[in-house]
Design a protein around this motif. Structure first.
Motif, mmCIF file in Angstrom:
data_model
loop_
_atom_site.group_PDB
_atom_site.id
_atom_site.type_symbol
_atom_site.label_atom_id
_atom_site.label_comp_id
_atom_site.label_asym_id
_atom_site.label_seq_id
_atom_site.Cartn_x
_atom_site.Cartn_y
_atom_site.Cartn_z
ATOM 1 N N UNK A 1 40.637 -55.803 3.661
ATOM 2 C CA UNK A 1 39.498 -55.375 4.479
ATOM 3 C C UNK A 1 38.374 -54.911 3.562
ATOM 4 N N UNK A 2 37.159 -55.310 3.897
ATOM 5 C CA UNK A 2 36.013 -55.022 3.028
ATOM 6 C C UNK A 2 35.208 -53.877 3.649
ATOM 7 N N UNK A 3 35.588 -52.654 3.308
ATOM 8 C CA UNK A 3 34.850 -51.481 3.794
ATOM 9 C C UNK A 3 33.591 -51.253 2.966
ATOM 10 N N UNK A 4 33.676 -51.615 1.690
ATOM 11 C CA UNK A 4 32.498 -51.560 0.830
ATOM 12 C C UNK A 4 32.748 -52.475 -0.363
ATOM 13 N N UNK B 1 36.308 -53.695 -2.705
ATOM 14 C CA UNK B 1 36.726 -55.084 -2.871
ATOM 15 C C UNK B 1 36.785 -55.457 -4.344
ATOM 16 N N UNK B 2 35.755 -55.099 -5.083
ATOM 17 C CA UNK B 2 35.721 -55.441 -6.507
ATOM 18 C C UNK B 2 36.888 -54.812 -7.255
ATOM 19 N N UNK B 3 37.226 -53.578 -6.914
ATOM 20 C CA UNK B 3 38.339 -52.907 -7.577
ATOM 21 C C UNK B 3 39.670 -53.584 -7.225
ATOM 22 N N UNK B 4 39.852 -53.933 -5.960
ATOM 23 C CA UNK B 4 41.097 -54.593 -5.549
ATOM 24 C C UNK B 4 41.242 -55.965 -6.206
ATOM 25 N N UNK B 5 40.150 -56.728 -6.246
ATOM 26 C CA UNK B 5 40.202 -58.046 -6.866
ATOM 27 C C UNK B 5 40.478 -57.931 -8.358
ATOM 28 N N UNK B 6 39.900 -56.945 -9.008
ATOM 29 C CA UNK B 6 40.154 -56.738 -10.436
ATOM 30 C C UNK B 6 41.639 -56.468 -10.692
ATOM 31 N N UNK B 7 42.250 -55.663 -9.843
ATOM 32 C CA UNK B 7 43.685 -55.388 -9.999
ATOM 33 C C UNK B 7 44.500 -56.648 -9.748
ATOM 34 N N UNK C 1 45.411 -68.140 -9.996
ATOM 35 C CA UNK C 1 44.668 -67.258 -9.091
ATOM 36 C C UNK C 1 43.368 -66.730 -9.693
ATOM 37 N N UNK C 2 43.145 -66.959 -10.967
ATOM 38 C CA UNK C 2 41.950 -66.388 -11.594
ATOM 39 C C UNK C 2 40.666 -66.988 -11.010
ATOM 40 N N UNK C 3 40.629 -68.305 -10.858
ATOM 41 C CA UNK C 3 39.428 -68.942 -10.294
ATOM 42 C C UNK C 3 39.213 -68.557 -8.832
ATOM 43 N N UNK C 4 40.254 -68.589 -7.970
ATOM 44 C CA UNK C 4 40.030 -68.154 -6.583
ATOM 45 C C UNK C 4 39.569 -66.699 -6.462
ATOM 46 N N UNK C 5 40.086 -65.807 -7.289
ATOM 47 C CA UNK C 5 39.675 -64.411 -7.228
ATOM 48 C C UNK C 5 38.227 -64.247 -7.692
ATOM 49 N N UNK C 6 37.841 -65.018 -8.690
ATOM 50 C CA UNK C 6 36.433 -65.015 -9.111
ATOM 51 C C UNK C 6 35.545 -65.552 -7.989
ATOM 52 N N UNK C 7 36.028 -66.592 -7.308
ATOM 53 C CA UNK C 7 35.285 -67.179 -6.178
ATOM 54 C C UNK C 7 35.061 -66.128 -5.093
ATOM 55 N N UNK C 8 36.063 -65.314 -4.832
ATOM 56 C CA UNK C 8 35.912 -64.258 -3.814
ATOM 57 C C UNK C 8 34.771 -63.323 -4.176
ATOM 58 N N UNK C 9 34.722 -62.873 -5.410
ATOM 59 C CA UNK C 9 33.660 -61.961 -5.842
ATOM 60 C C UNK C 9 32.282 -62.636 -5.763
ATOM 61 N N UNK C 10 32.258 -63.906 -6.152
ATOM 62 C CA UNK C 10 30.989 -64.646 -6.177
ATOM 63 C C UNK C 10 30.483 -64.941 -4.774
ATOM 64 N N UNK C 11 31.391 -65.108 -3.832
ATOM 65 C CA UNK C 11 31.012 -65.563 -2.496
ATOM 66 C C UNK C 11 30.867 -64.445 -1.471
ATOM 67 N N UNK C 12 31.349 -63.247 -1.784
ATOM 68 C CA UNK C 12 31.369 -62.147 -0.806
ATOM 69 C C UNK C 12 30.037 -61.424 -0.778
ATOM 70 N N UNK C 13 29.061 -62.069 -0.173
ATOM 71 C CA UNK C 13 27.731 -61.465 -0.061
ATOM 72 C C UNK C 13 27.570 -60.852 1.321
ATOM 73 N N UNK C 14 28.100 -59.642 1.470
ATOM 74 C CA UNK C 14 28.053 -58.983 2.766
ATOM 75 C C UNK C 14 26.787 -58.135 2.914
#
Length: 361
Positions: free
Chosen positions: A326-329, A333-339, A348-361
């Protein structure tokens, strides 16, 4: 005391298990059935029981025949029609819903005619049985690609689409013909397997009306009841349908964490003719598919994570669970993805990077 409504599910994989879980707060008894194991046992079906399926195709067995011939097998004729890509694509053309140009590959199909018509790269898809990237074959003119002999009459050929993004929409249609839709979901596939989904994204909102109209047209055309998923390519400012799934769907798993009524409960409400309102989004959500990796209890330490572990034998390429974040802020999200990047393997490295790059909330 009234007896519980029973809903039987053709198939007992993870989708059936999640339907069963969703039925509990509604006092609906959901009974997934293993139709793969031969048995002489007959199910004790009542006349008012309801039958659904977690898959488009199933082997013919005593149990599958008993379930699929029940008078309350909802959407019975739809499953076979959508399981075959030839009849699925024919339906889209009949309903004038945009999809990639295509044709049936038969005994008379000439590969050079395909290149002339669709371009130097043509995608062949098996009519039935293909999923997660299986059942596909690329014809490449530069490599003198030829049609495999055992694919004729069993496959379609599609124009390769130079798409901008892959998106999907999950919707529901009631017995009375009302339709409700979740926000569009952005998806990332790797080797043909869904790796991650993000929803909702404000920048996809301008496409929502078009997506709703397309899926609504399809569900009305089939007189469909329940949840259906529509996977699309975004090409510029418009959508092309790639595939349809007449059931709850992997790209709708984010609704378990992100909405007040997830896709599984929505499906059961529609089947059982219970009231439905527009599902409300509580907060944006990221779904990470767990593919062929062992369970890691460190995932549970993330403050915004919900783990769904399917308790299946771990094998390469097999879906064994998913994580909803869940993206409360943005910082959380960035901290969870980093872990997750530090805990998860290379694929999983590329998909996790994609999440950070694409999550423009």
């Amino acid at each position: 005391m009234a007896s519980k409504q029973k809903v039987w599910v053709l198939g007992n994989g993870q989708l059936g298990a999640m339907l069963s879980h969703a039925g509990q707060p509604l006092a609906i008894e959901v009974l997934p059935v293993d139709i793969m194991t031969p048995t002489d046992v007959k199910l004790l079906l009542a006349d008012d029981d309801i039958i659904t399926a977690e898959r488009e195709q199933w082997p013919e067995s005593a149990l599958s025949l008993q379930l699929s011939s029940h008078r309350n097998f909802i959407n019975g004729p739809v499953f076979g029609r959508l399981a075959d890509r030839y009849s699925q694509k024919s339906l889209l053309d009949e309903l004038k819903v945009a999809t990639a140009p295509w044709e049936l590959v038969d005994d008379n199909t000439d590969v050079n005619a395909l290149y002339a018509k669709y371009g130097e790269r043509v995608l062949m898809k098996r009519r039935t049985g293909g999923y997660d990237g299986k059942g596909q074959h690329w014809l490449k003119q530069a490599e003198n690609g030829q049609i495999p002999a055992d694919w004729r009459n069993l496959a379609i050929a599609e124009q390769a689409i130079d798409f901008d993004e892959e998106v999907s929409v999950v919707g529901v249609r009631t017995h009375s013909g009302e339709c409700f839709f979740y926000p569009l979901t952005l998806n990332l596939h790797q080797d043909g397997i869904l790796m991650a989904s993000i929803s909702p994204l404000p920048r996809l909102a301008p496409l929502q009306d078009e997506a709703n109209a397309m899926l609504g047209t399809i569900m009305h055309g089939l007189n469909y009841v329940g949840v259906m998923a529509m996977e699309c390519f975004r090409v510029g400012e418009h959508l092309l349908v790639n595939e349809l799934a007449p059931r709850v769907h992997n790209s709708g798993h984010w609704t378990q964490a992100g909405t007040h009524m997830d896709q599984f409960q929505l499906h059961l409400r529609a089947l059982c003719n219970l009231p439905i309102q527009q599902p409300q989004v509580n907060f944006p959500c990221v779904m990470v598919n767990l593919i062929g990796i062992d369970k890691d209890d460190r995932w549970l330490s993330l403050p915004n994570a919900e783990l769904f572990w399917y308790d299946k034998e771990v094998r390469p390429g097999r879906k064994v669970g998913h994580l909803n974040l869940s993206v409360h802020n943005t910082a959380m999200l960035e901290d969870s993805v980093a872990k997750l990047k530090s805990w998860m393997p290379l694929q999983y490295q590329a998909p996790l990077e994609w999440i950070l790059r694409s999550s423009e909330f």
